[in-house]
Design an enzyme around this catalytic site. Sequence first.
Site: not given
Length: 930
Positions: A9, A105, A326
């Site tokens: 990404e 992601d 994350y």
Amino acid sequence: MSKALVITEKPSVARDLAVVLGGMEEKEGFFEGDDFVVTFAVGHLFELLAPHEVDEKYKAWTLDVLPIVPEKIGLKKKSGQSDRIRTIKKLLDRKDVGRVINACDAGREGELIFREIVEFLGNEKPTERLWLRSMTKSAIVQGFSNLRPGSELDNLADAARCRADTDWLIGMNATRALTKRLKSRKERTSWSAGRVQTPTLALMVDREREVLAHVPKAFWRISATFDHEGSTYEGAYFDPEWKSGADENSRAEWLSEESAAQAIIDSVRGSEAEAEETRKPSKESAPGLFDLTGLQREANRRFGWSARRALGAAQRCYEAHKLLTYPRTDSRCLPEDYRSTVDEILANFSQMKESYLDDYASSARRLIKDGRHNESKIFNDSGVSDHFAIIPTGNSPEESLSGDDKRIFDLVSRRFLSAFHPAAEWERVERITQANGNHFRTRARFLLTAGWRECLPKAEEDQAAEALRPLSTNSGSKGQLVTVQEVTLHADETKPPPRLSEARLLGLMENAGASVDDEELAEVLHDKGLGTPATRAEIIENLITKGYAVRQGKSLRPAVKGIRLIDSLQRLRFERLASARLTGEIEAHLREVEQGKRTAAEFMEEMRDYAREIVDRAKTFEYEELYGHEEPIGICPHGKKPVLEGAWFYSCQKDPSLGRDEKADPNCALDSCPMLLWKDSFGRYLDRRSATKMLEEGRTPTLDGFTARNGRTYKGVLEFDPEEGRVTVSSEGWNEDSISEMAEYDVDTEALGHCPQDPSKCQVIETPTHFVCETRQENERIQAEFKEAKRKAREAGTPKPEKPDKPHHEGIILPRTVCKREITRDEAQVYLKTGKTELLTDFTSRLGRPFNATLVLKETGRHGFEFLPRKGRGSQASGEDTKKSVTSARKATKKKTSSKSTKKKATKKKTSSKATKKKASRKGAAKKSQ
């Protein structure tokens, strides 16, 4: 042997993967090794078509072409992304590339970014999914060894497409329909409405109405100081017979009459008193792990940060520093097979040597020695969605970690360690003192066992609790004699409910507008929230950017435009568009698509029906519906007619037999009666109560929330001149508290290079917020000291200090965040050497629109922008050519505007002449009738 094309990404993630995979050669726009080719997107490379690109008939904003409900919307390349798309296309078409790995992601948006790429480019090669919850080397290696077939994520991709298409459908239809029906002639901007932003705004408006409707009510409180064997304590008077009821402006501690309060004081003063107390143990459980919303709320409470600022710091700790997992998660639990990973993290923490990490090390060693608590609550597969809770990776932070990143890492690390500790144990004390039949209450608590609180930064001791010595050695003792030392009367008045802080708004968004303190109920509503943890920060920023809301200190409040929008929607019965709870249902349905419980086709047909419903209601409502049922707010001082509320202002009643803009009474005609109270009064909404007060008394009490042109807010009093019909405001001081939107970054102590304005003497250094020339920094310090000295001299009546010498050069300064985009150290160094950067992407304008530009160094030492020429004007121009084209365009626009202005004046003059003739004609007719 064929290779796998890995698409990430962001460029930074591509570089990290290339390092871990090893043996990769960096090429132009990608990395290549024996088995993998790694390239990257830059967020979304594609966007949905505009309505007129779907069908030419939608080019004009007219009601007759609505609703816009195409079966398929279609994609187009985003501006400035052609080169990136071309690079990916070439790699995708290579014969030695046999499969494609989605390394975007791990979530709904990441899935959508990848699917848009492969579908637009017509990929037919098999796809796999790299699902990373952490960016550590071991997590990346494990992720590549456990690649998932791309088809496993089809439901997630469907939900992502449905979300994007729904936002387009609702946004386009609601915005166009409402703009055409509600926008005034003078307004230049549209009435933007959206699936998530509008109900979020409604939460703020609902609270603002409570604030505006509040009428202060006087009350009195009594406090008394008592002495028990040389130890003093304070108690607050209360009525033990009081019960909560319909009167929300009543409390057990409040007295509504000053005379009654004074009688109690006279009765207590000098009397004997007896005290009794109860002491009970209580436990305070360790808090759970952070999800993103929880982290943003805590950062707002602790540091006054916006949600976007907290997310930015957490994202850097994940991507750049590899310190956190994350962050864009809605989970507060860990997978049940993650116990061994937690063991490793604690082992790493226990070995940390730096002094500022001592607290982590000692907490980790304590857990290793005594064992972990609360594991059944923390390790819970059913509580994990796409991602688990935000926790440290176990990596030791660099010595240079500072600013926002250090603070967010500290919050997450302490919360992680706290979660595995036992409960804190307190002793709660309630002491009741009676003096001549009057009751006084004293409450306090003592920390007996720190438990999880051992992990928090050292706090000051509770001095008030320390002073409350037990009445006797026996808990629950009764009838201890105490002495009344002092009794004090306090005059006060009721306060409106506080405006929503960003932390509070995030909590309401998470729970679909419900105020929820119960954890179990919060879990039920968790899937029905407004937006997702990853999007809530941007939703709030969009409301501010579009002029619907403003920040006032640490609070958020709706602007006048925002209140008018929600007020109109609610009066028009747009229940779902203006209701957080009903809109939250849509998010729950999206989750069902993601889980395979509902098909994408079923969901989208429901959303098309929703769009049709919005348009149909907007087309058919009558303006009289909006305020027809409201009572007058007062009487017009000129025509003595009732003053009624309208959409834009309060004005005297019109004769229904006349036209829309005419009024019956000749003394109260539209062109002569000054009675018009605009709802937008100096950047503050003029509510009914304040307008009524002005009509009755000519002025309001002190009001808060006025907004100046520079965005600062202030308190003031509105005054109304009935003769001239003018409303003025008298300022009573600026609101000084503010929330910092400037992110703070790590500081590299090594200078970037010499300042271009004086390369022989000074250098450019990093601060947490800027790249700045040392000379400029010193000049700013000297100027600040001079201003302070001048202020002190003015107050003391002494001569002004001598003005400092003018600096020999301005000095360079460049913010590290420009238009919501971080400027990296490498980009800043290119800027210093050449006077400009390369073309940079992902800037965001103040109106929320993305744009690409080159930063250029101006003579003042500050930065400016250069833009690419528009399509059809030749190839990319040089910086000078670009400047000329921009200047030329501005001159042309100015000339065009001037021409329009001249025509407008001529038309106005002509109209004025006609009006004069018409007036003369009316006078002549009147004379004839006499």
